[in-house]
Design a protein around this motif. Structure first.
Motif, PDB file in Angstrom:
ATOM      1  N   ARG A  12      32.819  54.179  32.503  1.00  0.00           N
ATOM      2  CA  ARG A  12      32.582  53.686  32.992  1.00  0.00           C
ATOM      3  C   ARG A  12      34.005  52.784  33.719  1.00  0.00           C
ATOM      4  N   ASP A  13      34.830  53.764  32.894  1.00  0.00           N
ATOM      5  CA  ASP A  13      36.317  53.110  33.441  1.00  0.00           C
ATOM      6  C   ASP A  13      37.135  53.533  34.497  1.00  0.00           C
ATOM      7  N   SER A  24      31.370  59.765  36.280  1.00  0.00           N
ATOM      8  CA  SER A  24      31.761  58.085  36.555  1.00  0.00           C
ATOM      9  C   SER A  24      30.129  57.175  36.884  1.00  0.00           C
ATOM     10  N   GLY A  25      30.754  56.042  35.826  1.00  0.00           N
ATOM     11  CA  GLY A  25      29.330  54.571  35.988  1.00  0.00           C
ATOM     12  C   GLY A  25      29.774  54.526  35.074  1.00  0.00           C
ATOM     13  N   GLU A  26      28.416  53.243  35.079  1.00  0.00           N
ATOM     14  CA  GLU A  26      28.437  52.437  33.634  1.00  0.00           C
ATOM     15  C   GLU A  26      26.506  52.810  33.292  1.00  0.00           C
ATOM     16  N   ALA A  27      26.610  52.821  31.779  1.00  0.00           N
ATOM     17  CA  ALA A  27      25.737  52.862  31.081  1.00  0.00           C
ATOM     18  C   ALA A  27      25.241  51.681  31.138  1.00  0.00           C
ATOM     19  N   PRO A  28      24.030  51.747  30.828  1.00  0.00           N
ATOM     20  CA  PRO A  28      22.311  52.308  31.266  1.00  0.00           C
ATOM     21  C   PRO A  28      22.383  52.839  32.779  1.00  0.00           C
ATOM     22  N   ALA A  41      33.016  57.492  27.063  1.00  0.00           N
ATOM     23  CA  ALA A  41      33.654  58.968  26.899  1.00  0.00           C
ATOM     24  C   ALA A  41      34.754  59.083  26.042  1.00  0.00           C
ATOM     25  N   GLY A  42      35.815  57.720  26.981  1.00  0.00           N
ATOM     26  CA  GLY A  42      37.268  57.928  26.201  1.00  0.00           C
ATOM     27  C   GLY A  42      38.295  59.218  27.008  1.00  0.00           C
ATOM     28  N   THR A  43      38.516  59.278  25.726  1.00  0.00           N
ATOM     29  CA  THR A  43      39.631  60.509  25.966  1.00  0.00           C
ATOM     30  C   THR A  43      38.524  61.971  26.019  1.00  0.00           C
ATOM     31  N   GLY A  44      37.360  62.052  26.083  1.00  0.00           N
ATOM     32  CA  GLY A  44      37.130  62.849  25.529  1.00  0.00           C
ATOM     33  C   GLY A  44      36.557  63.624  24.023  1.00  0.00           C
ATOM     34  N   SER A  45      37.180  62.944  23.852  1.00  0.00           N
ATOM     35  CA  SER A  45      37.296  64.064  21.883  1.00  0.00           C
ATOM     36  C   SER A  45      35.539  64.358  21.669  1.00  0.00           C
ATOM     37  N   VAL A  46      34.983  63.349  22.135  1.00  0.00           N
ATOM     38  CA  VAL A  46      33.922  64.140  21.249  1.00  0.00           C
ATOM     39  C   VAL A  46      32.783  64.854  21.977  1.00  0.00           C
ATOM     40  N   VAL A  52      22.407  61.528  21.178  1.00  0.00           N
ATOM     41  CA  VAL A  52      22.961  60.548  22.074  1.00  0.00           C
ATOM     42  C   VAL A  52      24.505  60.007  21.663  1.00  0.00           C
ATOM     43  N   PHE A  53      25.416  60.071  21.783  1.00  0.00           N
ATOM     44  CA  PHE A  53      27.017  59.530  20.983  1.00  0.00           C
ATOM     45  C   PHE A  53      26.800  58.368  21.796  1.00  0.00           C
ATOM     46  N   VAL A  54      27.169  57.458  21.270  1.00  0.00           N
ATOM     47  CA  VAL A  54      27.689  55.387  21.641  1.00  0.00           C
ATOM     48  C   VAL A  54      29.243  54.956  21.234  1.00  0.00           C
ATOM     49  N   GLY A  55      30.181  55.555  22.431  1.00  0.00           N
ATOM     50  CA  GLY A  55      31.189  55.503  21.152  1.00  0.00           C
ATOM     51  C   GLY A  55      32.349  54.360  22.057  1.00  0.00           C
ATOM     52  N   GLY A  56      31.910  53.598  22.497  1.00  0.00           N
ATOM     53  CA  GLY A  56      32.271  52.449  23.648  1.00  0.00           C
ATOM     54  C   GLY A  56      31.060  51.760  24.381  1.00  0.00           C
ATOM     55  N   SER A  57      30.954  50.572  24.220  1.00  0.00           N
ATOM     56  CA  SER A  57      29.797  49.924  25.130  1.00  0.00           C
ATOM     57  C   SER A  57      29.774  48.757  25.596  1.00  0.00           C
TER      58      SER A  57
END
Lengths: 203, 203, 203, 203
Positions: free
Chosen positions: C78-79, C102-106, C55-60, C118-123
């Protein structure tokens, strides 16, 4: 009797970093992809007379002089602070058929031989005057190629060349270069788009 | 004693419609902007040996032969249906230093002199073999330039050239051409993006 | 009986600088134009369940939560260093239907309700596992949208979504923004191209 | 007391081919990527009043009406031949908060409630008058978004919005879509670039 021509001792197609650039204007150099398309649009012959107006680092001049290796290239630059760099690049990468002209176009163009190909890479606000004068001097079958970043001037250059009776084309070039990341994967980094307006005179 | 060189009787920079195209593949020609960037990336010298693999209409060959006017250009084409068009374009627009080779790469390349510059415009599924063979024959300071439309092959060509020890670059070119509307206003029409992968050998 | 819905108190369409960004990764935010196209590709309904993976900054997330204002948005990151910024942006710009995970996908996705979008912006290197798991949980008529900068992963994501039976599309977005110069003229500055790969499940 | 709102029965984000198009103007529809960026730039709230000037197929109207689902969308179209298609698309894909207005802007706008968001997708030569009138009626914090194909009008729209005191932005969107070839490889096909000019009014 044929004069011994200067051989091309280096290949056509210098990378951008071959040209020393003045700071803080670094980045103002005509980028490799745009330089390639602009050179190609100039319609160069081996014996062409070329004007490179707003020569800057000389990147267009030194390449045009390789192709027009029996011709003459005039590199016009009004910014006296830029001249040492232009001179150094021409000395290092150029050939003897390049002539640096210090002065402001269109005035500085008056004593030059009429051109077959004109490149306008920087216009300092005199764009219309430069185009009008260059077209007035352009030889039959000649071409004038203008690089522009600004929308409004692009439209202005296009209309002006057309109104002066030239066959006029407009191309926007957007290029992206691969950048390798630490893991070897390649992503794309864009260069800013550039408009290239070309006018060609009939025979 | 210097041999009288063929003068460039026509300018560098032919428009796309100068090349007769086979139907229904019209539109497959390397477009002017991409041709310009590719030619520039080839690092041509006056005396370069050039391989144009998948020569198609010959648009790259005839321009490379103008720049490498003391060199030799080999135009390799495996599609025998395309040969008459290639021959006609070379006869009409080309010069005597162009040699058409009918056959499939890499096999058809074996008897050719080693190249300084290799252009791969069409690969017919043999892309990796062609690149590997071309690199094995590439002269010092030589360059190989590959045009690709497909994402996956772009990545493949990039990785392969790199693994073979060449300095490798990737550029995506997107160009749009101005189209004049009935009222004289200009809008932009895009050409499809093309990836250009270049590998250069050190000295 | 209808529950009083949260009104959209702010408009859809935040500028990039609305989102506080972590340094030195500033610039990693999904850019406005790409955010717009990605949100649109998600096929959001008012009651959608949305996973925003990386999600990063949460912009999406904050924008998806405006459109899916009766739905639920799960923002997975996850970060742990990024979490305070994500929490701050969601508190300031988001709505109560956003849930930070908070956690790592999947792995971190297992306890979440099955998604419609589902949006995947960082993997973070788990791209294939994330896509496979997300598709295994995707509701009928659902969509998965992946943003990619890297050629190779783009191809990989496209092929994987297709092999999993989804209707798959790929779009490359290149946008340039006008930048006003001191004299009021406008030139264009490019953002880096982004690939958007979308897979849609049938009913 | 809260009125029962219409649910979004279909997802946001229709493909281009969802909209029946009139021939021979097929292709004139605002393309999906540009529609997404334009909708996002409109700054829509749930209760926004939207003017869609030059509504055409209604593709922007029906999507704006999903986001502004407590608001009102006015679809203005002067071409009476287009009205049946617009009406059919709104009936099939739209919602009850869309109102079709047959007539020519700016005249046809006079009796409408003042807008929060204005989209100008077609202007029929009245671009300046339409922009001036729309800005004169624009609510505080409102936005006007103009799609343009023509360089000159882009510059004109940008300057006009700026001179009217709006915070003005320009974006050029170039998108390419993956096209699968018979062997499953994916190449890119470009859509024509579109300029999006946005003006925002302060509070």
């Amino acid at each position: 009797m044929v004069k011994d021509l200067p051989k091309i001792r280096r290949p056509l197609g210098l990378p951008d970093d071959a040209f020393e650039q003045r700071r803080p204007d670094k980045g103002q150099i005509t980028k490799r992809e745009v330089r390639a398309v602009s050179l190609y649009a100039l319609g160069l012959r081996q014996d062409s007379v070329v004007w490179d107006i707003g020569a800057g680092t000389g990147s267009v001049s030194v390449e045009a002089a390789l192709i027009a290796n029996r011709g003459q290239v005039y590199s016009i630059e009004r910014d006296t602070d830029s001249l040492p760099l232009l001179e150094a690049n021409v000395a290092r990468l150029g050939s003897e058929n390049i002539h640096i002209v210090s002065g402001e176009a269109p005035g500085a163009l008056e004593d030059l031989p009429s051109p077959d190909s004109v490149f306008v890479g920087g216009s300092g606000g005199n764009l219309s005057e430069i185009i009008e004068y260059a077209v007035s001097r352009l030889n039959p079958s000649g071409a004038i190629v203008v690089n522009l970043a600004v929308l409004e001037r692009t439209q202005e250059a296009y209309r002006l060349l057309k109104s002066l009776g030239l066959a006029t084309e407009l191309t926007q070039i957007t290029s992206s270069r691969g950048k390798e990341m630490p893991d070897g994967a390649v992503r794309l980094e864009s260069l800013n788009p550039v408009f290239i307006v070309t006018g060609r005179r009939g025979n």
